[in-house]
Motif scaffolding. Structure first.
Motif, PDB file in Angstrom:
ATOM      1  N   ALA A  38       0.683  -1.014   0.316  1.00 11.32           N
ATOM      2  CA  ALA A  38      -0.349   0.172   0.299  1.00 11.32           C
ATOM      3  C   ALA A  38       1.206   1.250  -0.223  1.00 11.32           C
ATOM      4  O   ALA A  38       0.750   2.610  -0.215  1.00 11.32           O
ATOM      5  N   TYR A  39       2.085   1.412   0.626  1.00 10.52           N
ATOM      6  CA  TYR A  39       3.042   2.385   0.623  1.00 10.52           C
ATOM      7  C   TYR A  39       4.426   2.359  -0.126  1.00 10.52           C
ATOM      8  O   TYR A  39       5.133   2.277   0.430  1.00 10.52           O
ATOM      9  N   GLY A  40       4.423   1.440  -1.610  1.00  9.25           N
ATOM     10  CA  GLY A  40       5.013   0.538  -2.151  1.00  9.25           C
ATOM     11  C   GLY A  40       6.069  -0.169  -1.746  1.00  9.25           C
ATOM     12  O   GLY A  40       7.351   0.014  -2.288  1.00  9.25           O
ATOM     13  N   GLY A  41       5.621  -0.613  -0.856  1.00 15.35           N
ATOM     14  CA  GLY A  41       6.323  -1.732  -0.726  1.00 15.35           C
ATOM     15  C   GLY A  41       6.893  -1.810   0.460  1.00 15.35           C
ATOM     16  O   GLY A  41       7.985  -2.527   0.696  1.00 15.35           O
ATOM     17  N   LYS A  42       6.838  -0.106   1.330  1.00 14.93           N
ATOM     18  CA  LYS A  42       7.992   0.172   2.275  1.00 14.93           C
ATOM     19  C   LYS A  42       7.126  -0.361   3.516  1.00 14.93           C
ATOM     20  O   LYS A  42       6.283  -0.698   3.932  1.00 14.93           O
ATOM     21  N   SER A  43       8.093  -0.617   4.478  1.00 12.01           N
ATOM     22  CA  SER A  43       7.438  -0.597   5.642  1.00 12.01           C
ATOM     23  C   SER A  43       7.204  -0.142   6.586  1.00 12.01           C
ATOM     24  O   SER A  43       7.915   1.469   6.441  1.00 12.01           O
ATOM     25  N   VAL A  44       6.325  -0.227   7.008  1.00 12.56           N
ATOM     26  CA  VAL A  44       5.522   0.937   7.940  1.00 12.56           C
ATOM     27  C   VAL A  44       5.263   0.699   9.550  1.00 12.56           C
ATOM     28  O   VAL A  44       5.481  -0.682   9.771  1.00 12.56           O
ATOM     29  N   GLY A  45       5.147   1.845  10.214  1.00 12.34           N
ATOM     30  CA  GLY A  45       5.055   1.332  11.336  1.00 12.34           C
ATOM     31  C   GLY A  45       3.596   0.888  12.705  1.00 12.34           C
ATOM     32  O   GLY A  45       2.785   2.072  11.696  1.00 12.34           O
ATOM     33  N   LEU A  46       3.313  -0.155  13.222  1.00 13.75           N
ATOM     34  CA  LEU A  46       2.389  -0.405  13.742  1.00 13.75           C
ATOM     35  C   LEU A  46       2.091   0.531  14.829  1.00 13.75           C
ATOM     36  O   LEU A  46       2.821  -0.421  16.290  1.00 13.75           O
ATOM     37  N   ALA A  47       1.301   1.562  15.294  1.00  9.63           N
ATOM     38  CA  ALA A  47       1.257   1.535  16.522  1.00  9.63           C
ATOM     39  C   ALA A  47      -0.643   1.333  17.424  1.00  9.63           C
ATOM     40  O   ALA A  47      -0.994   1.521  16.608  1.00  9.63           O
ATOM     41  N   VAL A  48      -0.082   1.562  19.065  1.00 10.23           N
ATOM     42  CA  VAL A  48      -1.608   1.122  19.686  1.00 10.23           C
ATOM     43  C   VAL A  48      -1.596   2.708  19.443  1.00 10.23           C
ATOM     44  O   VAL A  48      -1.596   3.336  20.199  1.00 10.23           O
ATOM     45  N   PRO A  49      -3.425   3.011  19.094  1.00 10.07           N
ATOM     46  CA  PRO A  49      -3.783   4.957  19.380  1.00 10.07           C
ATOM     47  C   PRO A  49      -3.313   5.563  20.938  1.00 10.07           C
ATOM     48  O   PRO A  49      -4.405   3.962  21.349  1.00 10.07           O
ATOM     49  N   ILE A  50      -4.150   6.182  20.992  1.00  9.87           N
ATOM     50  CA  ILE A  50      -4.099   6.448  22.294  1.00  9.87           C
ATOM     51  C   ILE A  50      -5.223   6.561  22.751  1.00  9.87           C
ATOM     52  O   ILE A  50      -5.062   6.454  24.187  1.00  9.87           O
ATOM     53  N   GLU A  51      -5.653   6.238  22.580  1.00 11.57           N
ATOM     54  CA  GLU A  51      -7.186   6.521  23.372  1.00 11.57           C
ATOM     55  C   GLU A  51      -7.938   4.972  23.425  1.00 11.57           C
ATOM     56  O   GLU A  51      -8.314   5.440  24.860  1.00 11.57           O
ATOM     57  N   ILE A  52      -7.274   3.363  22.827  1.00 11.39           N
ATOM     58  CA  ILE A  52      -7.817   2.504  23.304  1.00 11.39           C
ATOM     59  C   ILE A  52      -6.477   2.853  24.859  1.00 11.39           C
ATOM     60  O   ILE A  52      -6.863   1.960  26.160  1.00 11.39           O
ATOM     61  N   VAL A  53      -5.304   2.976  24.541  1.00 15.93           N
ATOM     62  CA  VAL A  53      -3.919   3.203  25.698  1.00 15.93           C
ATOM     63  C   VAL A  53      -5.434   3.450  26.919  1.00 15.93           C
ATOM     64  O   VAL A  53      -5.150   3.131  28.101  1.00 15.93           O
ATOM     65  N   LEU A  54      -6.253   4.535  26.885  1.00 19.18           N
ATOM     66  CA  LEU A  54      -6.795   5.711  28.666  1.00 19.18           C
ATOM     67  C   LEU A  54      -7.419   4.488  27.986  1.00 19.18           C
ATOM     68  O   LEU A  54      -8.148   4.653  29.542  1.00 19.18           O
ATOM     69  N   ARG A  55      -8.453   3.752  27.904  1.00 22.61           N
ATOM     70  CA  ARG A  55      -9.469   3.540  28.310  1.00 22.61           C
ATOM     71  C   ARG A  55      -9.145   1.867  29.205  1.00 22.61           C
ATOM     72  O   ARG A  55      -9.637   1.841  30.150  1.00 22.61           O
ATOM     73  N   HIS A  56      -7.348   1.502  28.879  1.00 19.73           N
ATOM     74  CA  HIS A  56      -7.034   1.228  30.142  1.00 19.73           C
ATOM     75  C   HIS A  56      -6.261   1.557  31.232  1.00 19.73           C
ATOM     76  O   HIS A  56      -5.240   0.775  31.611  1.00 19.73           O
ATOM     77  N   MET A  57      -6.416   2.872  31.470  1.00 18.36           N
ATOM     78  CA  MET A  57      -5.445   3.136  32.344  1.00 18.36           C
ATOM     79  C   MET A  57      -5.447   2.790  33.397  1.00 18.36           C
ATOM     80  O   MET A  57      -7.288   2.938  33.415  1.00 18.36           O
ATOM     81  N   PRO A  58      -4.733   2.169  34.602  1.00 17.39           N
ATOM     82  CA  PRO A  58      -5.239   2.408  35.748  1.00 17.39           C
ATOM     83  C   PRO A  58      -5.443   3.026  36.457  1.00 17.39           C
ATOM     84  O   PRO A  58      -5.420   4.157  36.205  1.00 17.39           O
ATOM     85  N   ASN A  59      -7.189   2.810  36.765  1.00 17.69           N
ATOM     86  CA  ASN A  59      -8.036   4.015  38.157  1.00 17.69           C
ATOM     87  C   ASN A  59      -6.739   5.572  38.195  1.00 17.69           C
ATOM     88  O   ASN A  59      -5.958   5.169  39.725  1.00 17.69           O
ATOM     89  N   GLY A  60      -6.823   6.576  37.918  1.00 17.56           N
ATOM     90  CA  GLY A  60      -6.481   7.729  38.749  1.00 17.56           C
ATOM     91  C   GLY A  60      -4.784   8.495  38.674  1.00 17.56           C
ATOM     92  O   GLY A  60      -4.349   8.496  39.786  1.00 17.56           O
ATOM     93  N   ASP A  61      -4.149   7.126  37.923  1.00 15.00           N
ATOM     94  CA  ASP A  61      -2.861   6.779  38.305  1.00 15.00           C
ATOM     95  C   ASP A  61      -2.062   7.534  36.735  1.00 15.00           C
ATOM     96  O   ASP A  61      -1.561   6.787  36.458  1.00 15.00           O
ATOM     97  N   TYR A  62      -2.695   8.763  37.129  1.00 16.49           N
ATOM     98  CA  TYR A  62      -1.670   9.404  35.445  1.00 16.49           C
ATOM     99  C   TYR A  62      -2.006  10.412  35.877  1.00 16.49           C
ATOM    100  O   TYR A  62      -3.212  11.288  36.518  1.00 16.49           O
ATOM    101  N   SER A  63      -0.593  11.449  35.365  1.00 17.98           N
ATOM    102  CA  SER A  63      -0.074  12.869  35.713  1.00 17.98           C
ATOM    103  C   SER A  63      -0.663  13.625  34.260  1.00 17.98           C
ATOM    104  O   SER A  63       0.492  13.043  33.326  1.00 17.98           O
ATOM    105  N   ARG A  64      -1.268  14.401  33.943  1.00 19.26           N
ATOM    106  CA  ARG A  64      -1.901  14.951  32.429  1.00 19.26           C
ATOM    107  C   ARG A  64      -0.799  16.226  32.906  1.00 19.26           C
ATOM    108  O   ARG A  64      -0.960  17.162  33.946  1.00 19.26           O
TER     109      ARG A  64
END
Length: 263
Positions: free
Chosen positions: A237-263
């Motif tokens: 899809a991108y000229g046969g080059k390798s691409v990086g795959l990442a977990v979107p931050i919205e998914i990470v936020l849904r699994h955050m330990p409760n109240g354990d994050y400094s914003r």
């Protein structure tokens, strides 16, 4: 009749008798033959040594070029350039090395009291996990929670006033420029750049990704994490080059330990 052996005995008994040059002939021939054999042996050993050395050189060269490919050299050059930027220097403070008994990957701090994000597959099956910060601080990491279905894990280290990266509330936008900082191959704290190619169920990025980049933060130009790298994939899809795959931050936020994050 006198025996020739008697002549030999007379010579030995005669105190004035001296051996003739001919008496040393066979000894000299033997020494010359031995010297020739020694020289031949030395040449043979030297030849074998040269062959072995050449084989080792080719083997080392093969390892060198497999590790230090043209792409790898380019991303090292890019990392050096980006690492001169003040903002990238600051981001690096929060990017950590996650080391298990049989694995090595990347993670990053998201709170000043030691909450770390990495990939599930980096810490899976590891009895002891060490977390190293950029300035050399080393901590033992405790797995707080791990989600193999999204390949995300949260660790805790016993630290205070630690550097951390803020998380974006939303995933990055298509064509948005990003940085990726991680520990690919045998290096640490390598910074690279690219853009977001797609952002639906997965965040797909153009930045080069290698083994060891697992758990690397994808950082937008505002200095916020928009995704967490977990793999790479070669696609037509991108000229046969390798691409990086990442977990979107919205998914990470849904699994955050409760109240354990400094914003």
């Amino acid at each position: 009749m006198r025996d020739h052996k008697d002549d030999d005995l007379d010579e030995l008994e005669d105190p004035n008798w001296e051996p003739s040059p001919e008496d040393f002939l066979f000894e000299e021939i033997d020494e010359e033959e031995q010297k020739q054999k020694d020289d031949n042996r030395k040449k043979w050993v030297k030849g074998i040594s040269i062959v072995v050395a050449a084989m080792l050189v080719f083997q080392i060269a093969g390892v060198f070029f497999s590790t230090f490919s043209i792409d790898a050299i380019r991303f090292l050059q890019t990392s050096y350039r980006l690492s001169q930027l003040e903002e990238v220097k600051e981001y690096k403070q929060a990017v950590v090395t996650v080391q298990g008994e049989r694995s090595r990957g990347t993670g990053f701090s998201i709170s000043d009291d030691g909450l770390i994000v990495t990939n599930h597959h980096v810490i899976e099956g590891q009895n002891k996990i060490m977390v190293g910060f950029h300035q050399g601080e080393l901590f033992e990491g405790e797995v707080i929670s791990s989600y193999p279905e999204i390949d995300i894990a949260f660790l805790r280290v016993s630290g205070k006033d630690l550097p951390y990266l803020p998380l974006s509330e939303n995933a990055g936008l298509k064509n948005e420029n990003i940085y990726v900082i991680g520990n690919p191959l045998s290096w640490t704290q390598i910074a690279n750049e690219g853009e977001i190619l797609e952002n639906e169920d997965l965040t797909i990025i153009s930045a080069p990704i290698y083994r060891g980049n697992s758990g690397s933060p994808v950082i937008n130009m505002e200095g916020e994490v928009v995704a967490v790298v977990f793999a790479k994939r070669r696609t037509t899809a991108y000229g046969g080059k390798s691409v990086g795959l990442a977990v979107p931050i919205e998914i990470v936020l849904r699994h955050m330990p409760n109240g354990d994050y400094s914003r």
